[in-house]
Design an enzyme around this catalytic site. Structure first.
Site: not given
Length: 230
Positions: A86, A195, A197
């Site tokens: 991002c 994302h 994660e």
């Protein structure tokens, strides 16, 4: 394997990246402040999402000049593994570690939701645990995720197999050729707007992002073992 998570003023996904490494692959991980000038001890460096320096001027435009970025460029040249997520992707673009630029979403709205991605290149260090063409569920959260490059650069990205992910069903931001993530020519630097994660446990709605972390660990171990056996 030693991981670094860079932290800029305004980073807000650093904790997510730290926990993804710590809890999914159990490797050493440290926060590294933006004033650091030495990244030599780390094997992989994560540049997290957020709003570095308040996203003033352009997203990532100020972070690009932080002291740690000189060391990050050196790490990239040395072949170390770098993942920008991002805002981290935006920073890598501003620093010239990846080609292209980021524009406002075509809707001019912030988009935050689950997104389906197609794995276009599973030979990258961050994607070896995926199947080519596999569709995975990874969330997005951005207002400026509209990846742009000109026709010549797009042709080069395709020719060099640098397009790592594409949006599989709906393009949420208008990115050229539905691009969601790319790599440099060497393949050791990857930037993506979604994302991973935030998708490492089914409790989060998807565990599809976990394999990006297992992929890089597997790649490093193979590279490390080969070097030791020489």
């Amino acid at each position: 394997m030693n991981f670094a998570v860079l932290v800029f003023p305004g980073s807000n996904c650093d904790l997510d990246c730290y926990k993804a490494v710590e809890e999914t692959i159990g490797q050493k991980v440290e926060y590294v402040w933006h004033t650091e000038t030495d990244l030599s001890k780390y094997d992989a460096i994560l540049v997290p999402g957020g709003f570095s320096y308040g996203d003033y001027l352009r997203c990532g435009a100020i972070a690009r000049f932080a002291p740690v970025m000189t060391a990050l460029v050196q790490a990239a040249e040395q072949g170390k593994f770098i993942l920008g997520i991002c805002n981290g992707f935006q920073i890598l673009l501003e620093a010239g570690l990846l080609p292209g630029a980021m524009l406002r979403n075509k809707t001019l709205k912030f988009r935050c939701h689950s997104t389906l991605l197609r794995v276009e290149n599973n030979q990258n260090p961050f994607t070896v645990d995926y199947k080519e063409g596999e569709v995975i569920d990874i969330p997005i959260a951005h207002g400026e995720g509209n990846y742009y490059c000109d026709d010549a650069m797009l042709a080069e990205l395709k020719a060099n197999n640098q397009i790592v992910f594409r949006y599989a069903v709906d393009n949420p931001n208008g990115s050229v050729d539905d691009i969601a993530g790319i790599s440099n020519k060497a393949g050791n630097v990857v930037g993506m707007m979604p994302h991973p994660e935030r998708a490492v446990n089914e409790l989060l709605g998807s565990a599809d992002g976990k394999r990006m972390f297992t992929s890089i660990l597997q790649t490093w171990r193979e590279k490390h073992d080969a070097a030791v056996s020489r």
